[in-house]
Write an enzyme that holds these catalytic residues in place. Sequence first.
Site, mmCIF file in Angstrom:
data_model
loop_
_atom_site.group_PDB
_atom_site.id
_atom_site.type_symbol
_atom_site.label_atom_id
_atom_site.label_comp_id
_atom_site.label_asym_id
_atom_site.label_seq_id
_atom_site.Cartn_x
_atom_site.Cartn_y
_atom_site.Cartn_z
ATOM 1 N N GLU A 126 0.816 -1.224 0.000
ATOM 2 C CA GLU A 126 0.000 0.000 0.000
ATOM 3 C C GLU A 126 0.845 1.267 0.000
ATOM 4 O OE1 GLU A 126 -3.498 0.146 2.351
ATOM 5 O OE2 GLU A 126 -3.854 -2.004 2.189
ATOM 6 N N TYR A 148 -3.219 4.868 7.267
ATOM 7 C CA TYR A 148 -2.497 3.605 7.491
ATOM 8 C C TYR A 148 -1.283 3.506 6.582
ATOM 9 C CZ TYR A 148 -1.204 -1.250 6.635
ATOM 10 O OH TYR A 148 -0.490 -2.401 6.428
ATOM 11 N N LYS A 152 2.771 3.537 7.412
ATOM 12 C CA LYS A 152 3.664 2.423 7.029
ATOM 13 C C LYS A 152 4.805 2.939 6.142
ATOM 14 C CE LYS A 152 3.365 -1.412 7.740
ATOM 15 N NZ LYS A 152 3.922 -2.230 8.851
#
Length: 335
Positions: A126, A148, A152
């Site tokens: 992602e 999110y 990351k």
Amino acid sequence: MSKYLVTGGAGFIGSNYIRFLLRKYPEAVVVNLDKLTYAGNLENLKDVENDHRYRFVKGDICDEALVNDLVVEADIVVNFAAESHVDRSIGAPDDFIKTDIFGAFALLEAARKNHIDRFIQISTDEVYGSIDQGSFTEDHPLMPSSPYSASKTGADRIAFSYFVTYGVPVQITRCSNNFGPYHYPEKLIPLFVTNALEDKALPIYGDGKNVRDWIYVEDHCEGIDFVLRNGELGEVYNIGGGNEKTNMEITDYILAKLEKPATLKEFVKDRPGHDQRYSLDCSKLHAMGWGPKHSFEQAMDKTLQWYIDHPDWWKKIKSGEYLDYYKNQYSSASL
Ligand code: NAD
Ligand code: TDX
């Protein structure tokens, strides 16, 4: 002897990885540091809890003193610990920033101060963002689009900076969507499988045409192990399953295999900022000799059987906090 510090080992992938390590390497010693958030579950490791090579420590990767004490004892650190659910990051990003970024930083600081042989940062596909056509290679610019994936990405790049700047022996893996046993039933596949088993609706976001690349969790564990043993320091490795499917294809597969009616499909409000498609180019690892061993169908059938055989595991989870969360998030009456 290899002394592993695995963080987030009570979660989905971490627990599968610990089981994999103990099975594959008789000499492995594993410490599992996990905060036991809503996603952490010691039931996931019931079968190894009495193995003398395994030890559980309840704690936060943001706790610098604790992390330092544990890194001192380790040769290899594998950082799985994270807030991992995109929908939750939209509702409440705070813990994502804290754990995914600051927690990784705390671990890297401990690795900088103490000698270790390896630090694996478990990143994600992602971080690249969405791609309409073609596939991402490891050197593609990073364009994360959710809190999110942005968190990351922060950890991914901080880990890289600790290699370049301080010589910490970092490797970074970016894997696609995992599925398999012990997958928390808030994510697409375990949610839809368990809802279908209970004859509840399957809430499809938007038009169901978003694409994900799916990999069986054991193949991911083997990929991490392969990188650890064969990869270069400071490098990024994509780990993908090579199974790109729309969410609708996944839904239809589950309903057909479980012999449930299409009327269980329910279209609900789309996820804000919903990435359209993820796709990884894994030629770097393939050229080195790694590839997933399971076909999508084989792995899905094993996974479906696991959920059929373990209703106690998922019913307990779905009866509690999970439900309250979803009731607030989505209007789907069927949840
Ligand atoms: P998960 O949510 O099932 O497990 C996360 C674990 O981390 C839980 O046991 C939780 O208790 C623990 N944890 C959370 N905050 C912590 C903290 N501050 N300190 C210590 N422990 C903490 O997640 P997962 O699906 O197993 O994902 C594991 C890792 O793999 C994550 O880093 C995720 O970003 C990455 N990843 C996941 C996928 C996927 O498809 N699930 C794909 C690629 C990468
Ligand atoms: O109820 C749902 N309905 C639905 O249509 C859920 C939970 C999801 N979806 C869609 C959204 C996505 O297009 O299914 C797809 C997969 O969703 P998730 O299971 O939430 O996974 P995703 O957002 O792709 O992120 C996962 O893969 C990469 C993991 O949760 C991340 O931790 C990992 O980094």
